[in-house]
Design a protein around this motif. Structure first.
Motif, short mmCIF file in Angstrom:
data_model
loop_
_atom_site.label_atom_id
_atom_site.label_comp_id
_atom_site.label_asym_id
_atom_site.label_seq_id
_atom_site.Cartn_x
_atom_site.Cartn_y
_atom_site.Cartn_z
N ARG B 149 -3.43 -12.64 -3.85
CA ARG B 149 -3.53 -11.62 -2.80
C ARG B 149 -2.29 -11.65 -1.90
N TYR B 154 -1.06 -5.36 -3.18
CA TYR B 154 -1.46 -4.04 -3.70
C TYR B 154 -2.51 -4.16 -4.80
N ASP B 157 -8.63 -6.67 -4.50
CA ASP B 157 -8.76 -8.00 -3.90
C ASP B 157 -9.85 -8.86 -4.53
N LEU B 259 6.07 0.66 -4.74
CA LEU B 259 4.82 -0.04 -4.49
C LEU B 259 4.80 -1.35 -5.25
N LEU B 260 5.14 -1.28 -6.55
CA LEU B 260 5.04 -2.46 -7.42
C LEU B 260 6.42 -2.99 -7.71
N VAL B 316 -4.94 -1.65 -9.52
CA VAL B 316 -4.12 -1.21 -8.37
C VAL B 316 -4.78 0.03 -7.76
N ALA B 318 -4.46 1.79 -5.19
CA ALA B 318 -3.66 2.82 -4.54
C ALA B 318 -3.16 3.89 -5.51
#
Lengths: 478, 397
Positions: B149, B154, B157, B259-260, B316, B318
């Motif tokens: 985490r 992202y 969790d 993002l990644l 992911v 998002a």
């Protein structure tokens, strides 16, 4: 994907062709789903106002509006399931994947499918075509028709075809300041006029329209110039000047004829090209006719494509206008009803007869007009080395040239340059790139095959697509 | 890029080595052989790089993947995995220096790669896998849920953990093979497209006489680098290799803000996910494409898009609002025992192959090893012989 719904006939596209097909098919007792990605039906020519507008005097809005309204109301009354704000993004066999409101994808099955996707403006790349203030006739029409907003204060229209007359005249009606209208084709000669009048049987309305548009432009004092095309747009961050030049029959520039006109808006309307993404994804076979917009799907006498169960109608099958689209839609619906045994063959033939007669007249008129508006190859030769061809990925002519030197294959050029990989999915650049390839390798434009069709034909959010019930199918298990 | 005029010119009448197949393996082999001064000709039936080499997602898969872990417990599988992970570590070194070697960008990004687990059992599997990687010399680290985490906020969790390999990353599969071909051509290799092989014969002197659509070529040695179609080409010489073809489906989204960083894979489900150099998300992992009859390419599959993106958004969250713009398919060579098929056939001396399942990751390395073997007689890693199909019964597929 779990809530499967099914129809006798699913129609993709709620313009003139799709609406007419829905009404005709309901008349034959078929269950019908009618899909359109916009919030209102009517397509481009019968375009209705945006949500929130109220019409007080429909007659003042002209024939296209009232005809569209009537057709939409007929479709609403017909009992067809109307699905606005719904995109068809994939097709395979008898299933179409629909995405409603951009939020939820579902597969719908149908015994017959009519694809009536319409057309979009033929994209033309010239220096300055990406400047703010340059827009297509279709885009200008959309903001004028749905929102009553004028695109600018000093407007130059450059284009060809019946629209080149109609559109500036319509804009003028809305109060726009059209400072110049350019038609790429030649000024009609006496012989042209005689030929067109001979073909006028069954098309008097179109002929009257043309005369009225011309008169309106004359009255308004809008200069209309023939055999000229726009060669570039100039300005820093905004169109300030439009440079145009005389062209020959192939629409190639005549040296020494450039002129400059001050303008803040340039509307481009060099005809339309069928929106064939879904037809190509379905696997239909095509031919190519530049004066019908480029790729033209092969159809039989009932508008059936070469893929079983899939028919097509309207400008998406070759650009011929709204009233031909209505008739094409009717034929497609009659063909589907015939295939499904909902009507007798003699009934289908009887109902189709007047439709076919009208279509023959329209075809004769189109052929008579063709020499005046035949798209010249020069239209694809305006870009200079630094002109952006693919706007999404910002790929220029000289970047493309390196790849085109290596291969005449659109897919290879796409792979090497990323041209056509962006959000518009190649709609804006594909024809232009095919023309660059054709020119470099000495091939007919029609012989340059487009890139492999791939789903989705519209961008779709992952949240709408993802389906956790489709677990791994064991691809890697020996 | 090599000009079409050269690609479409008549091929040489004779050559030392004839490579069949213009994918990454064939183009890289042409380059490495040309660097060794070997006379080499490459023939491709269509355009360069149009099949698996140009249609895979461009990932470097160095960690042991889900499909390699089948029958994990047996000793010979453990040996095979050890061999392969050692190769992966070598491949990492090749990719890390390839842009320098070839003198042009290939969008190589060593981003690191995560392989995530969703269940406690999967997390245990990651530990076992990491042990093999450690022994083989590939650097990987196990991250527990809390570490994960912190390392990758992202991610969903509730994942149970991951392994992280700092050497993983990606390159642009659209650029790699064409650049190898160009550099090979500059060093004297003849590269020809639209030159599909239709017949192979052998003369009394032991030379191959190869009929192609572009002309007949005599060759002292042949390398079959035809990927998924290797057995079609092999059949012309009466050979069969432990290779089959599988259609693969890949999805790509619109570009979004970064993002990644690392590539993301899943130890228990079919997912490979990364954000490319131009900020699009590329989502694959082995979902099938619909087979079609040639010349049509395998078609894209809505079910594959829906299932594959479901795993991506599970890992992911998002990604839910990001739009898929395109999908595509590729046909990849899939070796029956998952090991590369690289070397010379003892049944037909002079007949070689250069094919691997994770071809994008391994092809530059395999091509280099084979080029060294063919020019200087160095030994190839054991177990890759193309003849193993002839001596072992093959599973039916």
């Amino acid at each position: 994907m779990r809530d499967v719904e099914t129809y006798d006939l699913l129609i993709v596209g709620g313009g003139p062709a799709g609406l007419a097909a829905a009404v005709e098919a309901r008349g034959a007792g078929l269950s019908v789903g009618l899909v359109d990605e916009r919030p209102t039906f009517g397509g481009q020519i019968y375009k209705q106002f945006g949500i929130g507008f109220r019409v007080r005097n429909a007659r003042a809005l002209g024939r296209d509006y009232t005809r569209g309204r009537a057709l939409i109301e007929a479709a609403e009354r017909s009992g067809a399931t109307l699905l606005p704000l719904t995109s068809a993004v994939a097709i395979r066999d008898d299933a179409v994947v629909l995405v409603a409101d951009g939020e939820h994808a579902r597969a719908v099955t149908a015994r017959r499918i009519v694809i009536a996707p319409g057309a979009h403006d033929r994209p033309v790349a010239f220096p300055g075509w990406t400047l703010p203030g340059v827009l297509t006739a279709g885009a200008a029409q959309t903001i004028v028709k749905t929102q009553r907003v004028l695109p600018g204060k000093r407007i130059v229209f450059a284009g060809s075809g019946p629209l080149a007359l109609a559109f500036p005249a319509q804009l003028r009606e809305y109060g726009a300041n059209v400072v110049l209208a350019l038609e790429a084709g030649p000024r009609p000669s006496g012989r042209d006029v005689a030929r067109i009048v001979r073909a006028a049987r069954g098309n008097l309305e179109l002929l009257r329209d043309a005369v009225a548009y011309r008169a309106r432009l004359l009255r308004a004092g809008v200069p209309m110039r023939y055999a000229r095309i726009v060669v570039r747009a100039e300005g820093d961050g905004q169109v300030r000047r439009v440079v145009h030049a005389a062209v020959d029959r192939a629409w190639r520039q005549v040296p020494g004829t450039e002129e400059t006109t001050d303008a803040d808006t340039l509307c481009i309307g060099y005809g339309f090209t069928p929106s064939v993404e879904l037809l190509r994804l379905a696997g239909c076979d095509f031919t190519d006719a530049e004066d019908l917009g480029g790729p033209v799907v092969l159809l039989d006498e009932w508008q059936r494509t070469t893929v079983p169960g899939v028919s097509a109608a309207g400008d998406g099958t070759g650009v011929a206008g709204a009233s031909a689209a209505v008739d094409g839609g009717r034929l497609a619906a009659l063909g589907a009803a015939l295939d499904l045994g909902a009507i007798e063959p003699h009934t289908a033939r009887a109902r189709a007869a007047p439709v076919r007669r009208r279509l023959r007249h329209k075809e004769a008129f189109r052929v008579a007009l063709r020499p005046l508006h035949a798209v010249g190859p020069g239209i694809y030769e305006l870009a200079d080395p630094s002109t952006v061809v693919c706007r999404c990925e910002e790929v220029t002519v000289d970047q493309l040239a390196v790849a085109i030197d290596a291969s005449a294959d659109v897919s290879v050029v796409k792979g090497l340059t990323r041209a056509g990989m962006g959000l518009c999915q190649g709609r804006s650049c594909q024809r232009q790139i095919a023309a660059l390839i054709a020119r470099r390798h000495g091939l007919p434009l029609a012989s340059v095959a487009p890139a492999t069709p791939r789903l989705p034909v519209r961008p779709v959010p992952i949240g709408a697509i993802a389906d956790a019930s489709l677990e791994d199918g064991g691809f890697f298990t020996p | 890029m090599i000009a079409a005029a050269e690609l479409r010119a008549a091929p040489p009448r004779a050559t030392d080595v004839l490579i069949v197949g213009g994918g990454l393996a064939g183009c890289a082999l042409a380059y490495y052989l040309a660097c060794e001064g070997v006379e080499v000709t490459l023939v491709e039936r269509g355009e360069l790089n149009r099949e698996a080499s140009g249609t895979n997602a461009g990932s470097f898969h160095f960690q042991i993947a889900l499909h390699q872990l089948t029958a994990f417990e047996t000793d010979n599988v453990r040996d095979r995995l050890l061999t392969e992970v050692r190769l992966h570590a070598e491949a990492a070194a090749v990719w890390a220096t390839l842009e320098n070697e070839l003198g042009a960008p290939l969008d190589v990004h060593v981003t690191g790669g995560l392989m995530v687990a969703e269940t406690p059992e999967q997390f245990r599997l990651l530990h076992d896998k990491q042990e093999i990687e450690r022994v083989a010399g590939l650097e990987t680290h196990v991250l527990g849920p809390a570490e994960l985490r912190e390392f990758a906020p992202y991610l969903a969790d509730d994942l149970t953990g991951a392994t992280y390999c700092p050497d993983e990353g990606h390159a642009n599969p659209l650029l790699a093979a064409p650049l190898f071909a160009q550099r090979a051509s500059e060093r004297g290799a003849a590269v020809r497209t639209h030159a599909g092989v239709t017949a192979v014969e052998r003369d009394d002197a032991g030379w191959f006489s190869v009929t192609t659509q572009a002309g007949t070529i005599r060759a002292r040695r042949i390398v079959n680098a035809a990927g998924a179609w290797a057995n079609d080409v092999a059949a012309l010489s009466g050979l069969r290799f432990p290779i089959r073809a599988e259609g693969l489906h890949v999805n790509v989204t619109e570009p979004r803000p970064r993002l990644l960083e690392p590539m993301i894979q899943h130890i228990g489900r079919r997912l490979s996910l990364k954000q490319s150099a131009n900020n699009t998300f590329i989502i694959g992992g082995g979902w099938p494409a619909h087979p079609e009859q040639p010349p049509k390419r395998f078609s894209t599959s809505w079910e594959s898009t829906a299932g594959n993106t479901a795993i991506a958004v599970r890992v992911v969250p998002a990604l839910a609002g990001v739009r898929v713009v395109r999908t595509w398919t590729g046909v990849m060579a899939f070796t029956d025992d998952l090991s590369p098929v690289v070397g010379e056939s003892a049944l037909q001396p002079g007949y070689h192959t250069c094919i691997a399942t994770t071809g994008f990751t391994l092809s530059p390395l395999m091509a280099r090893l084979l080029a060294e073997h063919m020019s200087s007689g160095t030994r190839l890693p054991a177990g890759f012989s193309p003849d193993r199909a002839a001596v072992q019964p093959q599973p039916t597929t």
